[in-house]
Design a protein around this motif. Structure first.
Motif, short mmCIF file in Angstrom:
data_model
loop_
_atom_site.label_atom_id
_atom_site.label_comp_id
_atom_site.label_asym_id
_atom_site.label_seq_id
_atom_site.Cartn_x
_atom_site.Cartn_y
_atom_site.Cartn_z
N MET A 267 -8.74 8.06 -5.52
CA MET A 267 -7.37 8.21 -5.03
C MET A 267 -7.33 8.06 -3.51
SD MET A 267 -4.42 8.73 -6.56
CE MET A 267 -3.26 7.84 -5.52
N LYS A 268 -8.32 8.59 -2.82
CA LYS A 268 -8.39 8.46 -1.37
C LYS A 268 -8.57 6.99 -0.96
CE LYS A 268 -11.28 11.43 0.50
NZ LYS A 268 -12.44 12.35 0.58
N GLU A 269 -9.40 6.27 -1.70
CA GLU A 269 -9.60 4.85 -1.38
C GLU A 269 -8.33 4.05 -1.61
OE1 GLU A 269 -12.18 3.33 0.11
OE2 GLU A 269 -12.82 5.42 0.39
N LEU A 270 -7.62 4.36 -2.68
CA LEU A 270 -6.34 3.68 -2.93
C LEU A 270 -5.36 3.99 -1.81
CD1 LEU A 270 -4.42 2.04 -4.74
CD2 LEU A 270 -3.87 4.18 -5.94
N MET A 271 -5.31 5.24 -1.40
CA MET A 271 -4.42 5.64 -0.31
C MET A 271 -4.70 4.84 0.95
SD MET A 271 -4.11 9.48 1.32
CE MET A 271 -5.84 9.48 1.88
N LYS A 272 -5.97 4.67 1.30
CA LYS A 272 -6.35 3.93 2.50
C LYS A 272 -5.95 2.46 2.40
CE LYS A 272 -10.25 6.96 3.63
NZ LYS A 272 -11.72 7.06 3.72
N ARG A 273 -6.08 1.90 1.20
CA ARG A 273 -5.65 0.51 1.01
C ARG A 273 -4.13 0.39 1.18
NH1 ARG A 273 -7.35 -0.53 -4.76
NH2 ARG A 273 -6.18 -2.48 -4.44
N CYS A 274 -3.41 1.42 0.72
CA CYS A 274 -1.95 1.37 0.80
C CYS A 274 -1.43 1.54 2.22
CB CYS A 274 -1.34 2.45 -0.10
SG CYS A 274 -1.52 2.14 -1.87
N TRP A 275 -2.19 2.21 3.08
CA TRP A 275 -1.71 2.35 4.46
C TRP A 275 -2.41 1.39 5.43
CZ3 TRP A 275 -3.25 8.21 4.92
CH2 TRP A 275 -4.60 8.34 5.27
N HIS A 276 -2.95 0.33 4.89
CA HIS A 276 -3.60 -0.69 5.72
C HIS A 276 -2.63 -1.18 6.79
CE1 HIS A 276 -5.93 -4.22 6.89
NE2 HIS A 276 -6.92 -3.81 6.11
N ASN A 277 -3.14 -1.43 7.99
CA ASN A 277 -2.29 -1.88 9.09
C ASN A 277 -1.62 -3.21 8.80
OD1 ASN A 277 -2.05 -0.02 11.24
ND2 ASN A 277 -2.57 -1.63 12.71
N ASP A 278 -2.30 -4.08 8.07
CA ASP A 278 -1.75 -5.38 7.72
C ASP A 278 -1.02 -5.28 6.39
OD1 ASP A 278 -2.91 -6.49 10.00
OD2 ASP A 278 -4.78 -6.91 8.93
N SER A 279 0.25 -5.54 6.39
CA SER A 279 1.06 -5.34 5.19
C SER A 279 0.59 -6.19 4.02
CB SER A 279 2.53 -5.65 5.50
OG SER A 279 2.69 -6.99 5.93
N TRP A 280 0.09 -7.41 4.29
CA TRP A 280 -0.34 -8.29 3.20
C TRP A 280 -1.64 -7.81 2.54
CZ3 TRP A 280 -0.08 -9.68 8.35
CH2 TRP A 280 -1.30 -9.87 9.00
N GLU A 281 -2.33 -6.87 3.16
CA GLU A 281 -3.56 -6.33 2.58
C GLU A 281 -3.29 -5.15 1.65
OE1 GLU A 281 -6.56 -7.38 2.76
OE2 GLU A 281 -6.54 -8.84 4.41
N ARG A 282 -2.06 -4.66 1.63
CA ARG A 282 -1.75 -3.52 0.78
C ARG A 282 -1.58 -3.96 -0.67
NH1 ARG A 282 2.96 -2.03 4.99
NH2 ARG A 282 1.57 -1.79 6.81
N PRO A 283 -1.99 -3.12 -1.63
CA PRO A 283 -1.83 -3.48 -3.04
C PRO A 283 -0.36 -3.41 -3.46
CG PRO A 283 -2.62 -1.24 -2.84
CD PRO A 283 -2.62 -1.80 -1.44
N THR A 284 -0.04 -3.99 -4.59
CA THR A 284 1.28 -3.85 -5.17
C THR A 284 1.34 -2.54 -5.95
OG1 THR A 284 0.69 -4.91 -7.26
CG2 THR A 284 1.41 -6.35 -5.44
N PHE A 285 2.54 -2.14 -6.34
CA PHE A 285 2.65 -0.91 -7.15
C PHE A 285 2.12 -1.13 -8.56
CE2 PHE A 285 5.49 0.99 -3.95
CZ PHE A 285 4.89 2.24 -3.89
N LYS A 286 2.06 -2.37 -9.01
CA LYS A 286 1.40 -2.62 -10.29
C LYS A 286 -0.09 -2.30 -10.18
CE LYS A 286 0.85 -6.02 -13.98
NZ LYS A 286 1.17 -7.39 -14.46
N ASP A 287 -0.71 -2.74 -9.07
CA ASP A 287 -2.10 -2.40 -8.83
C ASP A 287 -2.27 -0.88 -8.71
OD1 ASP A 287 -2.77 -5.11 -8.71
OD2 ASP A 287 -2.34 -5.21 -6.56
N CYS A 288 -1.36 -0.24 -7.98
CA CYS A 288 -1.45 1.20 -7.78
C CYS A 288 -1.34 1.95 -9.10
CB CYS A 288 -0.33 1.67 -6.84
SG CYS A 288 -0.49 1.12 -5.14
N SER A 289 -0.39 1.57 -9.93
CA SER A 289 -0.20 2.28 -11.20
C SER A 289 -1.38 2.09 -12.14
CB SER A 289 1.11 1.85 -11.87
OG SER A 289 1.15 0.45 -12.08
N ASN A 290 -2.03 0.93 -12.08
CA ASN A 290 -3.25 0.74 -12.87
C ASN A 290 -4.34 1.70 -12.42
OD1 ASN A 290 -2.20 -1.31 -14.48
ND2 ASN A 290 -2.89 -2.94 -13.10
N GLU A 291 -4.47 1.88 -11.10
CA GLU A 291 -5.48 2.78 -10.56
C GLU A 291 -5.15 4.23 -10.87
OE1 GLU A 291 -8.40 2.17 -8.94
OE2 GLU A 291 -8.09 0.06 -9.45
N THR A 292 -3.89 4.62 -10.66
CA THR A 292 -3.52 6.02 -10.89
C THR A 292 -3.58 6.39 -12.37
OG1 THR A 292 -1.16 5.40 -10.94
CG2 THR A 292 -2.07 6.15 -8.83
#
Length: 387
Positions: A267-292
């Protein structure tokens, strides 16, 4: 009953009984009421003066009504009230489901700690709700995703609220004047706004905007704290605006001390990906929901006792004679085997959030010593985002 009620373009004041104020914030005032004909409790959000025209609000409300999903707050219609001194037509608002357990912000402040199975379910359901909004055609952006806009029903299931309405919020500039949120900052809340919104004068929100907000919300759920709570409003918001684009984020030290919680590192790793400084590097919510979904599945067998524990605590607090004096309450560990899965965080220095409250960062009280020039070093409240 709620599922059978169709969207109404006009719900007048005469249809509502027993109206009681439960919160106020950036939009206006929020009431609990009973619908005279439907005989169910509802919530009414009366908008501030000159917030928007009826046509603007109706168009946005129709779009919100199309977003009917299990983790989305149900919208019943537009509220209208002829009010004395209201010269530009009737007072406007929206009529919604009433959520018995208030907001996620309230939960995090009153219950310490929230059991891990429930924390992971909350994060999973928020991701599912946001994935649904972003999957609409065109995508429906929230633009003010934060704990006070995540409401909870009796069983502590998530209902996302206030999506699409941030453009109507009244905001305060550094000079103290007011403007509508859609003029240049889209009415978001500073702590949850992505770094690109703070440095790009041509910034336009995208789905990645909400993903960043989800990361900060995740940090709050995992720690039980409000982001950047050491920072003081108005006097210190300039520090956030300066350091966030440089990659600094909420402090991770407390989370490093927690061990033995299955899925927490993921969960912490997903969080860090979601707050990446570059917006295009952030996952989609489909990716997030698969992880969660994977993370929550590890705790699914313990969710019912966890929910019952928290419900008992909230019921006990609801029966307390004075809401203002309620302390946060510790949830007992259900079994010795789970003791390593619970970690108590110190209560927030801020008061209990009101139900359904929508506040801006600049609205909070200033530091206790009242000195806007008190020095706080960036590293004391911010943490590098990391890779």
């Amino acid at each position: 009953m709620a599922e059978r009620v169709e969207f109404r373009e006009r719900i007048p004041r005469e249809c509502l009984e027993q109206m009681q104020v439960i919160a106020s914030g950036g939009f206006g005032t929020i009431y609990r009421a009973l619908h005279r004909d439907w005989r169910i409790p509802i919530a009414v959000k009366k908008l501030s003066r000159d917030t928007c025209s009826r046509e603007e609000l109706l168009a946005e409300a129709r779009a919100m009504d199309k977003a009917r999903f299990v983790y989305i707050l149900r919208l019943f219609g537009l509220y209208e009230e002829e009010e004395e001194g209201w010269n530009s037509g009737p007072r406007l608002g929206i009529v919604m489901e009433y959520m018995e357990n208030g907001s996620l912000a309230t939960l995090l402040e009153r219950v310490k700690p929230v059991p891990w199975p429930l924390r992971f379910r909350l994060l999973h359901q928020v991701a599912l709700g946001m994935n649904y909004l972003h999957g609409l055609h065109p995508p429906l952006l929230h633009l003010d995703l934060k704990p006070s806009n995540v409401l909870l029903n009796l069983e502590l299931h998530v209902r996302l609220a206030d999506f699409g309405l941030s453009k109507f919020k009244r905001v305060t500039t550094k000079q103290g004047t007011e403007r509508s949120g859609d003029e240049d900052d889209y009415g978001g809340t500073l702590e949850y706004m992505p770094p690109e919104s703070l440095i790009d004068i041509n910034y336009k929100p995208t789905p990645a905007t909400d993903v960043y907000s989800y990361a900060i919300l995740t940090w709050s759920v995992l720690t039980g704290e409000q982001p950047y709570s050491n920072l003081l409003p108005k006097c210190m918001s300039s520090l956030l605006r300066m350091h966030l684009p440089r990659g600094q984020r909420p402090n991770m030290e407390e989370l490093k001390e927690i061990t033995g919680v299955e899925g927490l590192e993921d969960m912490k790793e997903l969080m860090k990906r979601c707050w990446h400084n570059d917006s295009w590097e952030r996952p989609t919510f489909k990716d997030c929901s698969n992880e969660t979904e994977k993370i929550f599945s590890c705790h699914k067998s313990k969710i019912l006792p966890a929910v019952r524990q928290v419900q008992d605590v909230l019921m006990m607090m609801a029966s307390s004679p004075s809401d203002e004096s309620r302390p946060s309450v510790s949830v007992p560990t259900p079994a010795a085997a789970e003791s390593s899965h619970l970690h108590t965080f110190p209560p927030s220095s801020l008061g209990v959030s009101e139900q359904c409250q929508t506040l801006r960062y600049e609205d909070r009280p200033c530091r206790e010593d009242g000195n806007p020039n008190s020095k706080i070093k960036g590293q004391e409240f911010l943490h590098p985002a990391g890779p």
